[in-house]
Write a protein that holds these residues in place. Structure first.
Motif, PDB file in Angstrom:
ATOM      1  N   PRO A  17       3.091 -45.292  33.474  1.00 34.70           N
ATOM      2  CA  PRO A  17       2.824 -44.920  32.091  1.00 34.70           C
ATOM      3  C   PRO A  17       3.136 -43.454  31.840  1.00 34.70           C
ATOM      4  CG  PRO A  17       0.792 -45.077  33.331  1.00 34.70           C
ATOM      5  CD  PRO A  17       1.881 -45.546  34.247  1.00 34.70           C
ATOM      6  N   ILE A  18       3.517 -43.127  30.615  1.00 32.38           N
ATOM      7  CA  ILE A  18       3.755 -41.748  30.198  1.00 32.38           C
ATOM      8  C   ILE A  18       2.553 -41.302  29.374  1.00 32.38           C
ATOM      9  CG2 ILE A  18       5.224 -40.255  28.806  1.00 32.38           C
ATOM     10  CD1 ILE A  18       7.525 -41.961  29.477  1.00 32.38           C
ATOM     11  N   SER A  19       2.039 -40.121  29.690  1.00 29.83           N
ATOM     12  CA  SER A  19       0.879 -39.617  28.973  1.00 29.83           C
ATOM     13  C   SER A  19       1.145 -38.215  28.493  1.00 29.83           C
ATOM     14  CB  SER A  19      -0.360 -39.651  29.871  1.00 29.83           C
ATOM     15  OG  SER A  19      -0.151 -38.847  30.994  1.00 29.83           O
ATOM     16  N   ALA A  20       0.446 -37.760  27.506  1.00 27.38           N
ATOM     17  CA  ALA A  20       0.610 -36.417  26.947  1.00 27.38           C
ATOM     18  C   ALA A  20      -0.716 -35.702  27.019  1.00 27.38           C
ATOM     19  CB  ALA A  20       1.113 -36.498  25.513  1.00 27.38           C
ATOM     20  N   GLN A  21      -0.650 -34.375  27.050  1.00 27.07           N
ATOM     21  CA  GLN A  21      -1.846 -33.551  27.040  1.00 27.07           C
ATOM     22  C   GLN A  21      -1.882 -32.748  25.753  1.00 27.07           C
ATOM     23  OE1 GLN A  21      -1.986 -31.070  30.462  1.00 27.07           O
ATOM     24  NE2 GLN A  21      -3.255 -32.499  31.572  1.00 27.07           N
ATOM     25  N   SER A  72       2.723 -27.188  22.004  1.00 30.49           N
ATOM     26  CA  SER A  72       3.021 -27.035  23.433  1.00 30.49           C
ATOM     27  C   SER A  72       2.276 -28.103  24.206  1.00 30.49           C
ATOM     28  CB  SER A  72       2.618 -25.630  23.908  1.00 30.49           C
ATOM     29  OG  SER A  72       3.351 -24.641  23.216  1.00 30.49           O
ATOM     30  N   GLN A  73       2.810 -29.286  24.188  1.00 28.18           N
ATOM     31  CA  GLN A  73       2.194 -30.416  24.859  1.00 28.18           C
ATOM     32  C   GLN A  73       2.839 -30.654  26.218  1.00 28.18           C
ATOM     33  OE1 GLN A  73       2.449 -33.680  21.966  1.00 28.18           O
ATOM     34  NE2 GLN A  73       0.240 -33.618  21.835  1.00 28.18           N
ATOM     35  N   ASP A  74       2.048 -31.258  27.101  1.00 30.90           N
ATOM     36  CA  ASP A  74       2.540 -31.689  28.404  1.00 30.90           C
ATOM     37  C   ASP A  74       2.637 -33.209  28.418  1.00 30.90           C
ATOM     38  OD1 ASP A  74       2.594 -29.112  29.227  1.00 30.90           O
ATOM     39  OD2 ASP A  74       0.711 -29.200  30.350  1.00 30.90           O
ATOM     40  N   VAL A  75       3.701 -33.718  28.994  1.00 33.98           N
ATOM     41  CA  VAL A  75       3.903 -35.165  29.105  1.00 33.98           C
ATOM     42  C   VAL A  75       3.831 -35.541  30.579  1.00 33.98           C
ATOM     43  CG1 VAL A  75       5.496 -37.067  28.734  1.00 33.98           C
ATOM     44  CG2 VAL A  75       5.299 -35.278  27.020  1.00 33.98           C
ATOM     45  N   HIS A  76       2.976 -36.483  30.907  1.00 30.56           N
ATOM     46  CA  HIS A  76       2.832 -36.954  32.284  1.00 30.56           C
ATOM     47  C   HIS A  76       3.642 -38.227  32.476  1.00 30.56           C
ATOM     48  CE1 HIS A  76      -0.089 -33.983  33.231  1.00 30.56           C
ATOM     49  NE2 HIS A  76      -1.026 -34.456  32.423  1.00 30.56           N
ATOM     50  N   VAL A  77       4.318 -38.284  33.605  1.00 31.40           N
ATOM     51  CA  VAL A  77       5.080 -39.476  33.971  1.00 31.40           C
ATOM     52  C   VAL A  77       4.628 -39.881  35.369  1.00 31.40           C
ATOM     53  CG1 VAL A  77       7.351 -40.483  34.260  1.00 31.40           C
ATOM     54  CG2 VAL A  77       7.029 -38.616  32.636  1.00 31.40           C
ATOM     55  N   ASP A  78       4.094 -41.085  35.519  1.00 34.98           N
ATOM     56  CA  ASP A  78       3.608 -41.567  36.805  1.00 34.98           C
ATOM     57  C   ASP A  78       4.627 -42.540  37.400  1.00 34.98           C
ATOM     58  OD1 ASP A  78       1.314 -40.113  36.645  1.00 34.98           O
ATOM     59  OD2 ASP A  78       0.148 -41.714  35.713  1.00 34.98           O
ATOM     60  N   ARG A 100      11.607 -26.261  23.437  1.00 32.39           N
ATOM     61  CA  ARG A 100      12.165 -26.012  24.755  1.00 32.39           C
ATOM     62  C   ARG A 100      11.359 -26.747  25.808  1.00 32.39           C
ATOM     63  NH1 ARG A 100      11.302 -21.371  26.575  1.00 32.39           N
ATOM     64  NH2 ARG A 100       9.987 -20.486  24.948  1.00 32.39           N
ATOM     65  N   ILE A 101      12.041 -27.095  26.886  1.00 32.26           N
ATOM     66  CA  ILE A 101      11.380 -27.652  28.063  1.00 32.26           C
ATOM     67  C   ILE A 101      11.091 -26.492  28.991  1.00 32.26           C
ATOM     68  CG2 ILE A 101      11.534 -29.344  29.912  1.00 32.26           C
ATOM     69  CD1 ILE A 101      11.668 -30.501  27.072  1.00 32.26           C
ATOM     70  N   THR A 102       9.818 -26.232  29.242  1.00 36.65           N
ATOM     71  CA  THR A 102       9.441 -25.044  30.011  1.00 36.65           C
ATOM     72  C   THR A 102       9.281 -25.319  31.492  1.00 36.65           C
ATOM     73  OG1 THR A 102       7.103 -25.452  29.560  1.00 36.65           O
ATOM     74  CG2 THR A 102       8.316 -24.038  27.997  1.00 36.65           C
ATOM     75  N   GLY A 103       9.199 -26.553  31.906  1.00 37.63           N
ATOM     76  CA  GLY A 103       9.059 -26.813  33.332  1.00 37.63           C
ATOM     77  C   GLY A 103       8.754 -28.261  33.628  1.00 37.63           C
ATOM     78  N   VAL A 104       9.038 -28.654  34.845  1.00 40.41           N
ATOM     79  CA  VAL A 104       8.738 -29.994  35.343  1.00 40.41           C
ATOM     80  C   VAL A 104       8.155 -29.839  36.739  1.00 40.41           C
ATOM     81  CG1 VAL A 104       9.655 -32.260  35.959  1.00 40.41           C
ATOM     82  CG2 VAL A 104      10.646 -31.009  34.026  1.00 40.41           C
ATOM     83  N   ASP A 105       6.974 -30.387  36.980  1.00 36.57           N
ATOM     84  CA  ASP A 105       6.392 -30.315  38.317  1.00 36.57           C
ATOM     85  C   ASP A 105       5.770 -31.657  38.671  1.00 36.57           C
ATOM     86  OD1 ASP A 105       3.323 -30.229  37.698  1.00 36.57           O
ATOM     87  OD2 ASP A 105       4.172 -28.716  36.367  1.00 36.57           O
ATOM     88  N   TYR A 106       5.537 -31.869  39.949  1.00 32.06           N
ATOM     89  CA  TYR A 106       4.959 -33.116  40.434  1.00 32.06           C
ATOM     90  C   TYR A 106       4.200 -32.833  41.719  1.00 32.06           C
ATOM     91  CZ  TYR A 106       8.975 -33.023  43.578  1.00 32.06           C
ATOM     92  OH  TYR A 106       9.901 -32.653  44.501  1.00 32.06           O
ATOM     93  N   THR A 225       4.746 -33.886  35.608  1.00 37.97           N
ATOM     94  CA  THR A 225       4.311 -33.267  34.369  1.00 37.97           C
ATOM     95  C   THR A 225       5.474 -32.504  33.751  1.00 37.97           C
ATOM     96  OG1 THR A 225       2.062 -33.038  35.216  1.00 37.97           O
ATOM     97  CG2 THR A 225       2.657 -31.703  33.306  1.00 37.97           C
ATOM     98  N   ILE A 226       5.802 -32.844  32.499  1.00 42.68           N
ATOM     99  CA  ILE A 226       6.874 -32.186  31.752  1.00 42.68           C
ATOM    100  C   ILE A 226       6.230 -31.312  30.697  1.00 42.68           C
ATOM    101  CG2 ILE A 226       8.926 -32.541  30.330  1.00 42.68           C
ATOM    102  CD1 ILE A 226       9.144 -35.324  31.613  1.00 42.68           C
ATOM    103  N   SER A 227       6.454 -30.011  30.799  1.00 43.30           N
ATOM    104  CA  SER A 227       5.850 -29.052  29.875  1.00 43.30           C
ATOM    105  C   SER A 227       6.843 -28.693  28.785  1.00 43.30           C
ATOM    106  CB  SER A 227       5.429 -27.781  30.624  1.00 43.30           C
ATOM    107  OG  SER A 227       4.502 -28.095  31.657  1.00 43.30           O
ATOM    108  N   THR A 228       6.367 -28.707  27.532  1.00 43.15           N
ATOM    109  CA  THR A 228       7.212 -28.363  26.386  1.00 43.15           C
ATOM    110  C   THR A 228       6.550 -27.262  25.574  1.00 43.15           C
ATOM    111  OG1 THR A 228       6.196 -29.978  24.883  1.00 43.15           O
ATOM    112  CG2 THR A 228       7.992 -30.761  26.292  1.00 43.15           C
ATOM    113  N   THR A 229       7.330 -26.589  24.771  1.00 38.12           N
ATOM    114  CA  THR A 229       6.801 -25.581  23.859  1.00 38.12           C
ATOM    115  C   THR A 229       7.645 -25.592  22.593  1.00 38.12           C
ATOM    116  OG1 THR A 229       6.207 -23.246  23.595  1.00 38.12           O
ATOM    117  CG2 THR A 229       8.217 -23.717  24.817  1.00 38.12           C
ATOM    118  N   GLY A 230       6.998 -25.347  21.450  1.00 37.38           N
ATOM    119  CA  GLY A 230       7.699 -25.352  20.174  1.00 37.38           C
ATOM    120  C   GLY A 230       6.699 -25.380  19.041  1.00 37.38           C
ATOM    121  N   ASN A 231       7.211 -25.468  17.832  1.00 34.73           N
ATOM    122  CA  ASN A 231       6.372 -25.452  16.639  1.00 34.73           C
ATOM    123  C   ASN A 231       6.415 -26.803  15.961  1.00 34.73           C
ATOM    124  OD1 ASN A 231       5.817 -22.656  16.972  1.00 34.73           O
ATOM    125  ND2 ASN A 231       7.773 -22.154  15.978  1.00 34.73           N
ATOM    126  N   GLY A 232       5.241 -27.307  15.580  1.00 35.19           N
ATOM    127  CA  GLY A 232       5.156 -28.536  14.817  1.00 35.19           C
ATOM    128  C   GLY A 232       5.524 -29.772  15.611  1.00 35.19           C
TER     129      GLY A 232
END
Length: 839
Positions: A17-21, A72-78, A100-106, A225-232
């Motif tokens: 599942p994909i989840s967001a923070q 600036s939400q984070d999206v989780h991918v399991d 922008r995509i600010t980072g991907v970690d696992y 975890t996929i980190s994003t940043t932006g407006n709206g």
């Protein structure tokens, strides 16, 4: 339904599942794959859906998700561990609305012992209570034993003590700590003893330790975890590959009940959804082919051994210069062709010419109206784009540079003979960014500058009112955001053109090559398939040319042929290999298997045993005979033929006529006689003959084959007996026999002269031996009167022999000269012999 793949795309499969923070009061809260709604204050959310699925025959699948994020939400991918490796190779994440995509970690997959070593607690994987407390030495704790008062202080040690009791010695653990007043206190560690860690930081470290230990029970779960940043609110695109079940193909061939109608071919694909996520209203494509794919353990940390190099006493760094480019690379021309309404024009012909009008390259658009002309040296060209029902667009001064060059075309209704001259200069797509790059094209940073391309193809997919505001815009981040706002709340249009343009903006442009053996079945209707379910989806529905025949290959051993269909793929589709069923007279008639069939290819498909025909094959060999003779350069070559006749006897026991296809084994070096029946077609390892058998009748088919044999003789080695044999057998002509006899007679002359030389040499040897005997006798004489007379006789005899020897040597010399002359004549006769005849 058909579309050829023009290049290798990023393939992927998401199984978790994909989840967001979302941030709430400074703390991050994980939620399932969803987008946050601004109207509801962030409480309402929806899942990030799968929009496109492409399944390949090699067991990999390409998946695309498209949804919305906010701020600036984070999206989780399991994923599972097995899937994570594929995802790391192929993950592509794009923020389509200016973010922008600010980072991907696992979480790491390193061994537990290595991960525990990174903590401040010196603990193993399975510590005892005493070992755990021993690792806390120096930490501030609070100990309570039973109903007594709590004792606080810093932990000094945990020791094993032995005490004497009424039942003997007893061993127990004892905790020693130093109170705030400096007093050393000892507390027995038993079932009523509790220890509380007062140090907050140490409590956090203990939590990390317990988390790592707990993760050892979930070795198959990996969270990215996929980190994003932006407006709206913004559109977020994710794609990846992973292992999936191989999709299967099965066909139905419906034979017509009336003459004059073509058989119906219906194809189905069996698709399995085992990724753990529902497919709701997705675009499904099935690719018949097996592109190369592999598994690489990218998720496992890899450590290399590095050499230890001592520091030099002095380090001198000097500036370096680098050579300029010697020659630029080739470029390629891409674009889309649309009609005035913006719809794609498929099968349009794109021709690129040089200044002299010579055709350099050409290509055709696919069903989406896209084309690619590759391997064009940098320079200026003329491009002509034509299609049935439209005027021809002719572009002059088409400047092509290294890399990708874009040239879109809007066709006007008319005829191909009408030409519209347009001046166009396609630009090389370029990007400029300062970012932290990732191996899969994901970057962290800001994008600036103006790309040379435009929003090609977007106008054809938007409303006419919006088209004027999109065409001609520079390709940059601000215009991408402006485009995304044209259709707020509707991410679906961004799955085609916006994704392509965002890929070019976010990563380096790459040229794509056509995969010639791949063929894509793209379903017209969207598909919904729940997780852990399978489905049959239609991929082929077309009429084909087919003839009902019987097939004999001699492999059954029963004498019964097979019922088969001689089918020609008259469709434009490549039929993937799989099983098929035959329906005749609205009932099941049999089933079989087939390999992939290309458009225009003819194939035999057998599906049942024919009980109405009986076939028998008999072979008979013919004696060999010489068919051709050639004499040249001192050799004689005879070409013989080995013939074999195979007679197929067919009995039709049915009341209807039959068409029988006989598969005769093809042997290397064997050909069919020119005047005999020739095969209908050739296949690898077999020749197919066609014959018709009347009802309740017997028919025969003779198959005559010939195999050439070559025998070579040295003419100088032929004997008289061989020449006589060849003449009697008729394996040489009369002229050849006369020539061989002349050569044989000349050989006899040479042989006779050599024999004379040999005889005279024997006479010389005999005289020399006799002279030796006389000389030995002369040595034994004593000088008496009788001996002197004998000596005179021996001397005269030796003198006569010397005269004979001189005469014999002269005769040998003369005969040798005659022999050489005769031998030269023989060799000239043989070399000059050049005869050839067909017998």
């Amino acid at each position: 339904m058909k579309r050829f793949i023009a290049g290798v795309c990023v393939l992927a499969l998401l199984t978790g599942p994909i989840s967001a923070q979302e941030n709430s009061k400074g703390q991050t809260k994980a939620v399932d794959a969803r987008e946050t709604s601004a109207a509801s204050g962030g409480n309402e959310s929806t899942r990030l859906p799968v929009r496109r699925v492409v399944l390949y025959k090699n067991g990999v699948g390409y998946f695309e998700h498209l949804g919305r994020v906010r701020g600036s939400q984070d999206v989780h991918v399991d994923f599972t561990s097995a899937q994570l490796n594929d995802v790391l190779k192929s993950l592509t994440v794009l923020d389509l609305s200016g973010g922008r995509i600010t980072g991907v970690d696992y979480n790491s997959e390193a061994p537990l012992a290595r991960r525990l070593a990174t903590l401040r607690l010196a603990l193993g994987e399975k510590p005892t209570v005493a070992e755990f407390l021993g690792a806390l030495r120096g930490a501030r704790v609070e100990i309570r034993s039973g109903a007594g008062a709590a004792v606080a202080g810093k932990l000094l040690s945990v020791e094993r003590k032995t005490r004497m009791g009424t039942a003997g010695s007893v061993e127990m653990e004892q905790i020693s700590l130093i109170s705030d007043a400096g007093e050393v206190r000892n507390v027995d560690l038993n079932t009523s003893t509790s220890v509380r860690i007062v140090d907050r930081d140490l409590n956090t470290e203990v939590g990390k330790y317990l988390g790592l230990v707990a993760s050892a029970r979930e070795q198959d779960v990996r969270r990215m975890t996929i980190s994003t940043t932006g407006n709206g609110e913004r559109n977020l695109y994710v794609s990846y590959i992973s292992e999936v079940p191989i999709w299967k193909t099965t066909y139905r061939i419906v034979l017509p009940s009336k003459e004059g109608k073509k058989p119906l071919l219906q194809g189905w694909a069996i698709v399995d959804n085992t990724v753990g996520e529902d497919w709701n209203d997705v675009e499904l494509s099935l690719v018949a082919g097996a592109p190369h794919s592999f598994i690489q353990q990218l998720s496992e940390p890899y450590y290399g051994r590095r050499p230890v190099v001592p520091l030099p006493e002095s380090v001198q760094l000097s500036p370096q210069t680098h050579s300029a480019t010697l020659s630029g690379g080739n470029g390629y021309l891409t674009g889309s062709v649309t009609d005035p309404s913006g719809a794609a024009v498929g099968n349009a012909n794109v021709v690129v010419k040089d200044r002299n009008g010579t055709i350099i390259a050409q290509a055709a658009t696919d069903s989406a109206g896209e084309y690619t002309v590759s391997s064009l040296p940098a320079g200026s060209y003329r491009a002509e784009i034509s299609a049935n029902g439209f005027k021809t667009n002719a572009y002059t001064s088409v400047n092509v540079g290294a890399g990708e060059n874009s040239l879109d075309s809007e066709m006007q209704v008319g005829t191909v003979s009408e030409t519209v001259e347009v001046s166009a200069e396609p630009s090389v797509l370029s990007t400029s960014s300062a970012s932290v790059g990732y191996g899969n094209g994901v970057g962290s940073g800001s994008s600036g500058g103006t790309g040379g391309g435009t929003f090609r193809g977007l106008a054809g997919k938007m409303a006419v009112a919006n088209r004027a505001s999109i065409q001609g815009l520079p390709l940059n981040g601000s215009n991408l955001m402006a485009f995304a706002k044209l259709a707020p709340g509707a991410p679906a249009p961004a799955t085609s053109s916006a994704i392509d343009e965002a890929r070019e903006l976010d990563s380096a442009a790459a040229s794509g090559q056509g995969l010639g053996d791949l063929f894509e079945y793209k379903l017209k209707d969207r598909v919904t398939l729940k997780k852990n379910q399978s489905a049959l989806v239609p991929i082929v529905q077309t009429d084909v040319e087919a003839e009902k025949v019987s097939l004999w290959s001699g492999t059954s051993g029963s004498g019964r042929p097979l019922r088969a269909i001689w089918m020609k793929n008259t469709s434009a589709l490549t039929l993937d290999g799989g099983s098929f069923n035959v329906l005749e007279s609205e009932v099941f008639a049999g089933e079989g298997l087939t390999d992939p069939i290309k458009p225009g290819e003819k194939r035999l498909l057998s599906y049942a045993t024919d009980l109405g025909l009986l076939v028998e094959a008999k072979q008979a060999a013919s004696p060999q005979h010489v068919t051709k003779v050639k004499m040249h350069k001192g050799t004689m070559t005879q070409v013989s033929e080995e013939q074999q006749r195979t007679t197929y006897t067919v009995r039709n026991q049915d009341a209807t006529p039959r068409v029988l296809v006989i598969e005769h084994p093809a042997r290397t070096g064997w050909t069919f006689l020119k005047n005999s029946k020739q095969p209908e077609e050739q296949a690898p390892g077999t020749s197919r003959f066609r014959m018709e058998v009347a009802p309740n009748a017997t028919a025969m088919l003779p198959v005559e084959e010939v195999h050439p044999l070559f025998t070579t003789y040295q003419i100088s080695d032929l004997t008289d007996d061989q020449i006589v044999y060849f003449s009697k057998q008729g394996s040489v002509t009369a002229d050849m026999a006369d020539a061989l006899k002349k050569i044989s007679a000349q050989k006899a002359v040479v042989t006779k002269l050599e024999q004379e030389m040999e005889d005279r040499q024997k006479d010389i040897d005999r005289i020399v031996d006799d002279q030796g005997r006389l000389r030995e006798n002369m040595k034994a004489l004593r000088g008496s009167a009788e001996e002197k007379a004998l000596l005179l006789r021996y001397t005269k005899q030796l003198d006569d022999q010397e005269t004979q020897l001189a005469s014999l040597r002269k005769k040998i010399t003369d005969t040798e000269a005659q022999r050489d002359a005769a031998n030269e004549k023989l060799e000239t006769t043989i070399d000059d012999l050049n005869l050839e005849a067909t017998l």
